[in-house]
Design an enzyme around this catalytic site. Sequence first.
Site, PDB file in Angstrom:
ATOM      1  N   SER A 116       0.986  -1.283  -0.078  1.00 20.55           N
ATOM      2  CA  SER A 116       0.149  -0.025  -0.079  1.00 20.55           C
ATOM      3  C   SER A 116       0.866   1.148  -0.032  1.00 20.55           C
ATOM      4  O   SER A 116       2.093   1.320   0.349  1.00 20.55           O
ATOM      5  CB  SER A 116      -0.857  -0.154   1.252  1.00 20.55           C
ATOM      6  OG  SER A 116      -1.445   1.275   1.374  1.00 20.55           O
ATOM      7  N   ALA A 117       0.297   2.479  -0.406  1.00 22.67           N
ATOM      8  CA  ALA A 117       0.786   3.736  -0.350  1.00 22.67           C
ATOM      9  C   ALA A 117       1.118   4.161   0.989  1.00 22.67           C
ATOM     10  O   ALA A 117       1.981   5.132   1.313  1.00 22.67           O
ATOM     11  CB  ALA A 117       0.189   4.678  -1.123  1.00 22.67           C
ATOM     12  N   TYR A 147      -1.027  -0.122  10.193  1.00 22.87           N
ATOM     13  CA  TYR A 147      -1.210  -0.622   8.975  1.00 22.87           C
ATOM     14  C   TYR A 147      -0.055  -0.508   7.816  1.00 22.87           C
ATOM     15  O   TYR A 147       0.250  -1.486   7.339  1.00 22.87           O
ATOM     16  CB  TYR A 147      -2.642   0.033   8.213  1.00 22.87           C
ATOM     17  CG  TYR A 147      -2.885  -0.492   6.677  1.00 22.87           C
ATOM     18  CD1 TYR A 147      -3.298  -1.538   6.353  1.00 22.87           C
ATOM     19  CD2 TYR A 147      -2.897   0.220   5.834  1.00 22.87           C
ATOM     20  CE1 TYR A 147      -3.911  -2.019   5.242  1.00 22.87           C
ATOM     21  CE2 TYR A 147      -3.080   0.022   4.310  1.00 22.87           C
ATOM     22  CZ  TYR A 147      -3.436  -1.351   4.201  1.00 22.87           C
ATOM     23  OH  TYR A 147      -3.701  -1.515   2.974  1.00 22.87           O
TER      24      TYR A 147
HETATM   25  P1  NAD Z   1     -11.164  -5.852   1.467  1.00 28.52           P
HETATM   26  O1  NAD Z   1     -11.265  -5.786   2.993  1.00 28.52           O
HETATM   27  O2  NAD Z   1     -12.398  -5.742   0.430  1.00 28.52           O
HETATM   28  O3  NAD Z   1     -10.657  -7.494   1.410  1.00 28.52           O
HETATM   29  C1  NAD Z   1      -9.741  -8.204   1.891  1.00 28.52           C
HETATM   30  C2  NAD Z   1     -10.316  -9.470   2.242  1.00 28.52           C
HETATM   31  O4  NAD Z   1      -9.177 -10.237   3.227  1.00 28.52           O
HETATM   32  C3  NAD Z   1     -11.680  -9.232   3.295  1.00 28.52           C
HETATM   33  O5  NAD Z   1     -13.018  -9.915   2.303  1.00 28.52           O
HETATM   34  C4  NAD Z   1     -11.281 -10.021   4.371  1.00 28.52           C
HETATM   35  O6  NAD Z   1     -12.421 -10.946   4.992  1.00 28.52           O
HETATM   36  C5  NAD Z   1     -10.162 -10.849   4.054  1.00 28.52           C
HETATM   37  N1  NAD Z   1      -9.499 -11.457   5.283  1.00 28.52           N
HETATM   38  C6  NAD Z   1      -9.075 -10.615   6.385  1.00 28.52           C
HETATM   39  N2  NAD Z   1      -8.315 -11.274   7.058  1.00 28.52           N
HETATM   40  C7  NAD Z   1      -8.222 -12.482   6.732  1.00 28.52           C
HETATM   41  C8  NAD Z   1      -7.856 -13.849   7.197  1.00 28.52           C
HETATM   42  N3  NAD Z   1      -7.144 -13.948   8.450  1.00 28.52           N
HETATM   43  N4  NAD Z   1      -8.120 -15.014   6.385  1.00 28.52           N
HETATM   44  C9  NAD Z   1      -8.427 -14.741   5.181  1.00 28.52           C
HETATM   45  N5  NAD Z   1      -8.984 -13.613   4.493  1.00 28.52           N
HETATM   46  C10 NAD Z   1      -8.910 -12.536   5.486  1.00 28.52           C
HETATM   47  O7  NAD Z   1      -9.835  -5.028   0.877  1.00 28.52           O
HETATM   48  P2  NAD Z   1      -9.606  -4.743  -0.862  1.00 28.52           P
HETATM   49  O8  NAD Z   1      -9.566  -3.240  -0.790  1.00 28.52           O
HETATM   50  O9  NAD Z   1     -10.058  -5.764  -1.517  1.00 28.52           O
HETATM   51  O10 NAD Z   1      -7.838  -5.128  -0.388  1.00 28.52           O
HETATM   52  C11 NAD Z   1      -7.340  -6.033  -0.938  1.00 28.52           C
HETATM   53  C12 NAD Z   1      -5.688  -5.840  -0.597  1.00 28.52           C
HETATM   54  O11 NAD Z   1      -5.163  -4.731  -1.046  1.00 28.52           O
HETATM   55  C13 NAD Z   1      -5.487  -5.743   1.047  1.00 28.52           C
HETATM   56  O12 NAD Z   1      -4.220  -6.202   1.117  1.00 28.52           O
HETATM   57  C14 NAD Z   1      -5.270  -4.153   1.086  1.00 28.52           C
HETATM   58  O13 NAD Z   1      -4.509  -4.021   2.262  1.00 28.52           O
HETATM   59  C15 NAD Z   1      -4.657  -3.689  -0.256  1.00 28.52           C
HETATM   60  N6  NAD Z   1      -4.825  -2.519  -0.504  1.00 28.52           N
HETATM   61  C16 NAD Z   1      -5.959  -1.974  -0.996  1.00 28.52           C
HETATM   62  C17 NAD Z   1      -6.221  -0.721  -1.156  1.00 28.52           C
HETATM   63  C18 NAD Z   1      -7.526  -0.168  -1.500  1.00 28.52           C
HETATM   64  O14 NAD Z   1      -7.709   1.021  -1.869  1.00 28.52           O
HETATM   65  N7  NAD Z   1      -8.628  -0.928  -1.482  1.00 28.52           N
HETATM   66  C19 NAD Z   1      -5.227   0.224  -0.938  1.00 28.52           C
HETATM   67  C20 NAD Z   1      -3.880  -0.198  -0.856  1.00 28.52           C
HETATM   68  C21 NAD Z   1      -3.689  -1.573  -0.382  1.00 28.52           C
END
Ligand code: NAD
Length: 332
Positions: A116-117, A147
Amino acid sequence: MKKIVVTGAGGFIAGHLVKQLIRQGHSVRAVDIKQLDDWYQISDESENLTLDLRLRENCYKAVNGFNEVFNLAADMGGMGFIENNKAACMISVLINTHLLIASRDNVIDRFFYSSSACVYNGDKQTDTDNPGLKESDAYPALAEDGYGWEKLFSERMCRHFREDFGITTRVARFHNVYGPYGTYDGGREKAPAAICRKVIEAGISGNKEIVIWGDGLQTRSFMYIEDCIKGIQDIMYSNITEPINLGSSEMVSINELVDIVEDIAGYKLERKYDLNAPKGVRGRNSENTLIRQYLGWEPSIPLRKGMKKTYDWIREQIVTEQDKKKKERFNK
Ligand code: NAD
């Protein structure tokens, strides 16, 4: 056809990735901690498993017999969530660590990690006029507390598993991703979805006010989900060994983002600013020189275009939910 594991598949980004991999003809195992009923998208053609990937034995179950892993599982949300749940965010370190160990032991070919950023040094994000964060701006380290530190540590874990155990690891630093099938209420939503929801609800209720977190001058860039999915796949199969930005460089202030959503909705709202709400860094943008050099591409779907699709999807969810509640009241 490859045998690919996607974690976090019940969530926003990984849900889209599973759909794309299925369309491309791959065999996909989709894994999330959530029960299947709670997944944002679910595919009949993937093998769908509910597993808590913080546990090592579950990571072995998840990767067993497969060739590639896209790890997008994390306990995360927008600023409102990550500022108030730092320990929960850091515990996601167990997911990536145990997945890497299981991937090493199962001789997985390729491993993708979604960073992530939020790994970037806070001192480089104190001005709204951010020139764009270069990959080298993560060091000296002063990541987002909780985070961001988890992401930075997990990036390094990928690097050392690559160096010491020969696993091909790839790491992308996502900058705010938005689009349909994402979280738009409940406390984990991010700014684009939250603003769409607030504008839609104000339109429906007739209370033409919107509360904006902070003074609205803070800046960000937002990447539409289709760009994100393309970038994830292109980075996974590239020779980019170091973490790389995957984000849009179309920087806007939060006020400008509200302007866009009001324009889509077709009405203006009275703005109230909550200066005590979580607001994150002052200015953030993605500097895309490296991704252009490596891939000859960068995320480029215009914010206005992506927000229109996101707004329409959120509106449909809210209206459907309200109709359902009305029917339930009527039937009582
Ligand atoms: P999201 O919360 O929609 O999806 C993450 C999923 O991980 C959730 O469905 C959650 O239930 C699952 N999860 C959490 N703990 C878990 C565990 N112990 N075992 C199995 N599954 C588990 O988030 P997203 O927006 O789809 O993000 C996906 C990835 O991208 C993450 O790693 C997030 O940190 C990263 N990210 C997202 C963004 C954004 O803007 N959405 C920005 C930077 C980084």
